[in-house]
Design a protein around this motif. Structure first.
Motif, PDB file in Angstrom:
ATOM      1  N   ILE A 173       0.822  -1.207   0.000  1.00  0.00           N
ATOM      2  CA  ILE A 173       0.000   0.000   0.000  1.00  0.00           C
ATOM      3  C   ILE A 173       0.855   1.255   0.000  1.00  0.00           C
ATOM      4  O   ILE A 173       1.829   1.347   0.746  1.00  0.00           O
ATOM      5  N   VAL A 174       0.467   2.225  -0.825  1.00  0.00           N
ATOM      6  CA  VAL A 174       1.068   3.559  -0.813  1.00  0.00           C
ATOM      7  C   VAL A 174       0.131   4.440   0.000  1.00  0.00           C
ATOM      8  O   VAL A 174      -1.065   4.519  -0.299  1.00  0.00           O
ATOM      9  N   ARG A 175       0.681   5.087   1.014  1.00  0.00           N
ATOM     10  CA  ARG A 175      -0.135   5.938   1.884  1.00  0.00           C
ATOM     11  C   ARG A 175       0.353   7.379   1.849  1.00  0.00           C
ATOM     12  O   ARG A 175       1.536   7.633   1.657  1.00  0.00           O
ATOM     13  N   ASP A 176      -0.560   8.307   2.056  1.00  0.00           N
ATOM     14  CA  ASP A 176      -0.208   9.715   2.207  1.00  0.00           C
ATOM     15  C   ASP A 176       0.678   9.851   3.440  1.00  0.00           C
ATOM     16  O   ASP A 176       0.356   9.316   4.504  1.00  0.00           O
ATOM     17  N   ALA A 177       1.799  10.541   3.309  1.00  0.00           N
ATOM     18  CA  ALA A 177       2.772  10.654   4.405  1.00  0.00           C
ATOM     19  C   ALA A 177       2.209  11.394   5.610  1.00  0.00           C
ATOM     20  O   ALA A 177       2.635  11.150   6.735  1.00  0.00           O
ATOM     21  N   VAL A 178       1.250  12.269   5.400  1.00  0.00           N
ATOM     22  CA  VAL A 178       0.690  13.051   6.510  1.00  0.00           C
ATOM     23  C   VAL A 178      -0.539  12.385   7.112  1.00  0.00           C
ATOM     24  O   VAL A 178      -0.612  12.139   8.311  1.00  0.00           O
ATOM     25  N   THR A 179      -1.510  12.052   6.260  1.00  0.00           N
ATOM     26  CA  THR A 179      -2.777  11.520   6.763  1.00  0.00           C
ATOM     27  C   THR A 179      -2.787  10.001   6.888  1.00  0.00           C
ATOM     28  O   THR A 179      -3.672   9.445   7.521  1.00  0.00           O
ATOM     29  N   GLU A 180      -1.837   9.340   6.237  1.00  0.00           N
ATOM     30  CA  GLU A 180      -1.763   7.881   6.151  1.00  0.00           C
ATOM     31  C   GLU A 180      -2.940   7.260   5.405  1.00  0.00           C
ATOM     32  O   GLU A 180      -3.156   6.052   5.450  1.00  0.00           O
ATOM     33  N   ALA A 181      -3.700   8.083   4.688  1.00  0.00           N
ATOM     34  CA  ALA A 181      -4.789   7.566   3.861  1.00  0.00           C
ATOM     35  C   ALA A 181      -4.197   6.767   2.705  1.00  0.00           C
ATOM     36  O   ALA A 181      -3.184   7.162   2.132  1.00  0.00           O
ATOM     37  N   PRO A 182      -4.813   5.645   2.344  1.00  0.00           N
ATOM     38  CA  PRO A 182      -4.303   4.877   1.205  1.00  0.00           C
ATOM     39  C   PRO A 182      -4.505   5.648  -0.098  1.00  0.00           C
ATOM     40  O   PRO A 182      -5.565   6.228  -0.327  1.00  0.00           O
ATOM     41  N   LEU A 183      -3.463   5.652  -0.928  1.00  0.00           N
ATOM     42  CA  LEU A 183      -3.507   6.343  -2.215  1.00  0.00           C
ATOM     43  C   LEU A 183      -3.538   5.372  -3.384  1.00  0.00           C
ATOM     44  O   LEU A 183      -3.988   5.714  -4.471  1.00  0.00           O
ATOM     45  N   GLY A 184      -3.032   4.193  -3.178  1.00  0.00           N
ATOM     46  CA  GLY A 184      -2.972   3.189  -4.231  1.00  0.00           C
ATOM     47  C   GLY A 184      -2.160   2.009  -3.756  1.00  0.00           C
ATOM     48  O   GLY A 184      -1.797   1.927  -2.580  1.00  0.00           O
ATOM     49  N   GLY A 185      -1.866   1.090  -4.679  1.00  0.00           N
ATOM     50  CA  GLY A 185      -1.053  -0.055  -4.317  1.00  0.00           C
ATOM     51  C   GLY A 185      -1.474  -1.311  -5.044  1.00  0.00           C
ATOM     52  O   GLY A 185      -2.132  -1.258  -6.081  1.00  0.00           O
ATOM     53  N   ILE A 186      -1.081  -2.431  -4.472  1.00  0.00           N
ATOM     54  CA  ILE A 186      -1.343  -3.747  -5.058  1.00  0.00           C
ATOM     55  C   ILE A 186      -2.074  -4.607  -4.031  1.00  0.00           C
ATOM     56  O   ILE A 186      -1.703  -4.636  -2.860  1.00  0.00           O
ATOM     57  N   LEU A 187      -3.085  -5.322  -4.502  1.00  0.00           N
ATOM     58  CA  LEU A 187      -3.776  -6.333  -3.700  1.00  0.00           C
ATOM     59  C   LEU A 187      -3.622  -7.678  -4.396  1.00  0.00           C
ATOM     60  O   LEU A 187      -3.706  -7.761  -5.627  1.00  0.00           O
ATOM     61  N   GLY A 188      -3.399  -8.698  -3.615  1.00  0.00           N
ATOM     62  CA  GLY A 188      -3.278 -10.033  -4.175  1.00  0.00           C
ATOM     63  C   GLY A 188      -3.300 -11.065  -3.079  1.00  0.00           C
ATOM     64  O   GLY A 188      -3.773 -10.815  -1.971  1.00  0.00           O
ATOM     65  N   ARG A 189      -2.732 -12.217  -3.392  1.00  0.00           N
ATOM     66  CA  ARG A 189      -2.714 -13.313  -2.427  1.00  0.00           C
ATOM     67  C   ARG A 189      -1.708 -14.343  -2.884  1.00  0.00           C
ATOM     68  O   ARG A 189      -1.285 -14.352  -4.041  1.00  0.00           O
ATOM     69  N   SER A 190      -1.341 -15.196  -1.958  1.00  0.00           N
ATOM     70  CA  SER A 190      -0.527 -16.354  -2.292  1.00  0.00           C
ATOM     71  C   SER A 190      -1.304 -17.596  -1.890  1.00  0.00           C
ATOM     72  O   SER A 190      -2.038 -17.589  -0.902  1.00  0.00           O
ATOM     73  N   SER A 191      -1.149 -18.641  -2.676  1.00  0.00           N
ATOM     74  CA  SER A 191      -1.852 -19.887  -2.403  1.00  0.00           C
ATOM     75  C   SER A 191      -1.191 -21.013  -3.188  1.00  0.00           C
ATOM     76  O   SER A 191      -0.936 -20.869  -4.392  1.00  0.00           O
TER      77      SER A 191
END
Length: 141
Positions: free
Chosen positions: A43-61
């Motif tokens: 996850i990429v978060r805003d440095a001040v608010t820590e709100a998520p800005l974007g990123g990757i979601l997935g899983r391993s199995s």
């Protein structure tokens, strides 16, 4: 024959998802003899608010890393952040024992981006609108 009804909905209730995923997971565990599935987020978060800005979601199995969703807002593109996210996601997969990764993208999204980092297309399926296709890609980790 048992009594049951069928229904169709576009609202997936958590209880319904739990029945389906739980049943399938138990079956897979019985067939393979182990349970290694885990969600994974980078996850990429805003440095001040820590709100998520974007990123990757997935899983391993079962030793396979699935990249399910990857998004960065336009303001965060073009500065190698996407490359860093992808490398981090792949490294986490290796640390979990994954030997291969899979994803699908759409031809107007990011197939060239993934190809630059060693992902190879193994299938393409046309979808709507005309001229659009889903591209399935994999990478040895």
């Amino acid at each position: 024959m048992e009594n049951y009804t069928l229904s169709v909905t576009d609202e997936i209730e958590p209880a319904f998802e739990q029945v389906i995923a739980g049943g399938l997971n138990r079956f897979n565990d019985e067939m393979t003899g182990y349970n290694d599935r885990q969600p994974l987020a980078v996850i990429v978060r805003d440095a001040v608010t820590e709100a998520p800005l974007g990123g990757i979601l997935g899983r391993s199995s079962l030793g396979l890393l699935f990249l399910e969703l990857f998004y960065l807002p336009p303001a965060l593109r073009g500065n190698c952040l996407g490359s860093t996210l992808l490398a981090t996601f792949e490294q986490q997969g290796r640390e979990r024992g994954c030997r291969c990764a899979v994803l699908y993208t759409i031809n107007f999204q990011a197939p060239a981006f993934y190809a630059r980092y060693g992902w190879r297309a193994f299938g393409e399926i046309p979808c709507a609108p005309p001229g659009t296709s889903r591209i399935f890609m994999s990478k040895e980790l």
